[in-house]
Design a protein around this motif. Structure first.
Motif, short mmCIF file in Angstrom:
data_model
loop_
_atom_site.label_atom_id
_atom_site.label_comp_id
_atom_site.label_asym_id
_atom_site.label_seq_id
_atom_site.Cartn_x
_atom_site.Cartn_y
_atom_site.Cartn_z
N ARG A 100 0.85 -1.18 0.00
CA ARG A 100 0.00 0.00 0.00
C ARG A 100 0.89 1.23 0.00
NH1 ARG A 100 -4.81 1.55 4.39
NH2 ARG A 100 -5.38 3.54 3.42
N GLY A 101 0.50 2.23 -0.77
CA GLY A 101 1.22 3.50 -0.72
C GLY A 101 2.56 3.48 -1.42
N ARG A 102 3.55 4.06 -0.75
CA ARG A 102 4.87 4.28 -1.35
C ARG A 102 5.98 3.64 -0.53
NH1 ARG A 102 3.99 6.32 -6.52
NH2 ARG A 102 2.03 7.48 -6.43
N ASN A 103 7.10 3.40 -1.22
CA ASN A 103 8.27 2.82 -0.55
C ASN A 103 9.09 3.93 0.11
OD1 ASN A 103 9.80 4.09 -2.53
ND2 ASN A 103 10.24 2.22 -3.66
N PRO A 104 10.17 3.59 0.81
CA PRO A 104 10.96 4.61 1.51
C PRO A 104 11.52 5.71 0.60
CG PRO A 104 11.50 2.46 2.39
CD PRO A 104 10.61 2.23 1.20
N GLU A 105 11.61 5.47 -0.70
CA GLU A 105 12.08 6.48 -1.64
C GLU A 105 10.95 7.35 -2.17
OE1 GLU A 105 14.09 4.31 -4.68
OE2 GLU A 105 15.83 3.86 -3.43
#
Length: 341
Positions: free
Chosen positions: A203-208
């Protein structure tokens, strides 16, 4: 400059510095990602999520509770007691997986069947390792296979055949990913990737700050051939699962015996499909259909996936005329997620 003005400017500058530092710290805290891993269901889990605090203990405890319900490797679990014929009430997790399994069982014409485990064991891919069964043994075990022999009534499993047993391994890992994903969502976490034994929900975005990137392995055909990444998928939501025969197999008289057992025949499948990667709104569904497609083979799976709303797939299979070559068939929705090479 008047000292009063100098002191005022210093105060303003200090305020701005403090404000900027505080704002930066808040942004950093907001974008802090945690990474947890461990062992559950006889496999590993890896979980990455955006949070300023670790939820490792809460995750671990939730997985242990889940294990106590649905793990066939747990001697005291709910599913173990159901298989032993102990009169026990089922819980919400068990009932959710049971109902979903019945639905996929019907939609796949019985290709997905959590009661097939005695045959899986007999062929040497489950709890027991031994010689392969003969036709008499296969027919004997096959008589006690069938999700249609079970029902749920008043929070209890009712069997028309007392020898039928359940093993949700082909769907429970995916559901466990969903359960942990829901735990994170309930804590207000919008960015995460939960992976258990290769199945995952994101879900959503990765750490970058980008889409999560997930690699799909290229199957190995020849013994000793190293698996490589066939495709990279970019995901911001949904569940993903892969099932394949290229890792778990036995070799007898120079011939590979696949670990996927057809619940309709009782024998290992024999077809060109090497792996099935499935994307669905939830990982439980993706997990179940990935298993079913490996039973059904390429042509039947292609026909079925087109009729399943919300389901996308990537099939890797041996070329019919050049068996050393691996070809790919992919649905339009899955193709949109592929990272361009």
């Amino acid at each position: 400059m008047d000292r009063r003005y100098a002191r005022s400017w210093v105060a303003v500058v200090l305020f701005l510095v403090v404000f900027l530092v505080a704002s930066t710290m808040r942004r950093c805290e907001k974008n802090t990602y945690q990474y947890d891993e461990g062992l559950i269901f006889g496999t590993f889990y890896h979980i990455t999520y955006r949070s300023d605090e670790s939820l490792a203990e809460a995750i671990k405890q939730e997985l242990l509770r889940f294990d106590g319900s649905l793990s066939p490797f747990n001697d005291t679990s709910l599913i173990t007691r159901v298989n032993q014929g102990v009169p026990v009430e089922t819980d919400a997790w068990f009932e959710h997986v049971f109902t979903a399994s019945q639905q996929v069982y019907r939609r796949t014409g019985g290709a997905f069947d959590p009661t097939v485990s005695p045959l899986v064991n007999a062929w040497g891919f489950g709890f027991k390792k031994g010689i392969f069964p003969d036709s008499v043994q296969v027919d004997s075990l096959l008589a006690h296979v069938g999700m249609n022999k079970l029902s749920l009534e008043n929070h209890r499993v009712v069997k028309s055949d007392s020898l039928v047993t359940l093993n949700f391994s082909a769907i429970a890992k995916g559901y466990a990913c969903d359960v942990i994903g829901q735990l994170l969502t309930d804590r207000g976490i919008d960015d995460y990737m939960v992976e258990i034994g290769g199945e995952m929900v994101v879900r959503g975005r990765n750490p970058e700050g980008k889409s999560w990137r997930v690699g799909v392995n290229r199957p190995t055909i020849e013994d000793g051939e190293a698996g490589t990444i066939e495709e990279v998928l970019q995901m911001t939501g949904g569940g993903l699962a892969t099932s394949g025969n290229y890792r778990n197999y036995r070799v007898v008289d120079g011939k590979r015996i696949a670990h996927t057992i057809d619940p309709g025949t009782g024998y290992p499948v024999q077809h060109s499909l090497l792996s099935a990667t499935v994307l669905a709104p939830d990982c439980m569904t993706a997990d179940a259909y990935a298993t079913a497609f490996m039973v059904m083979g390429l042509e039947r799976s292609r026909a079925l996936v087109d009729s399943l709303p919300g389901i996308e797939a990537l099939f890797l299979y041996q070329n019919p005329t050049d068996t050393a070559r691996i070809d790919c068939w992919v649905t339009p929705g899955m193709q949109k997620l592929m990272l361009k090479k």
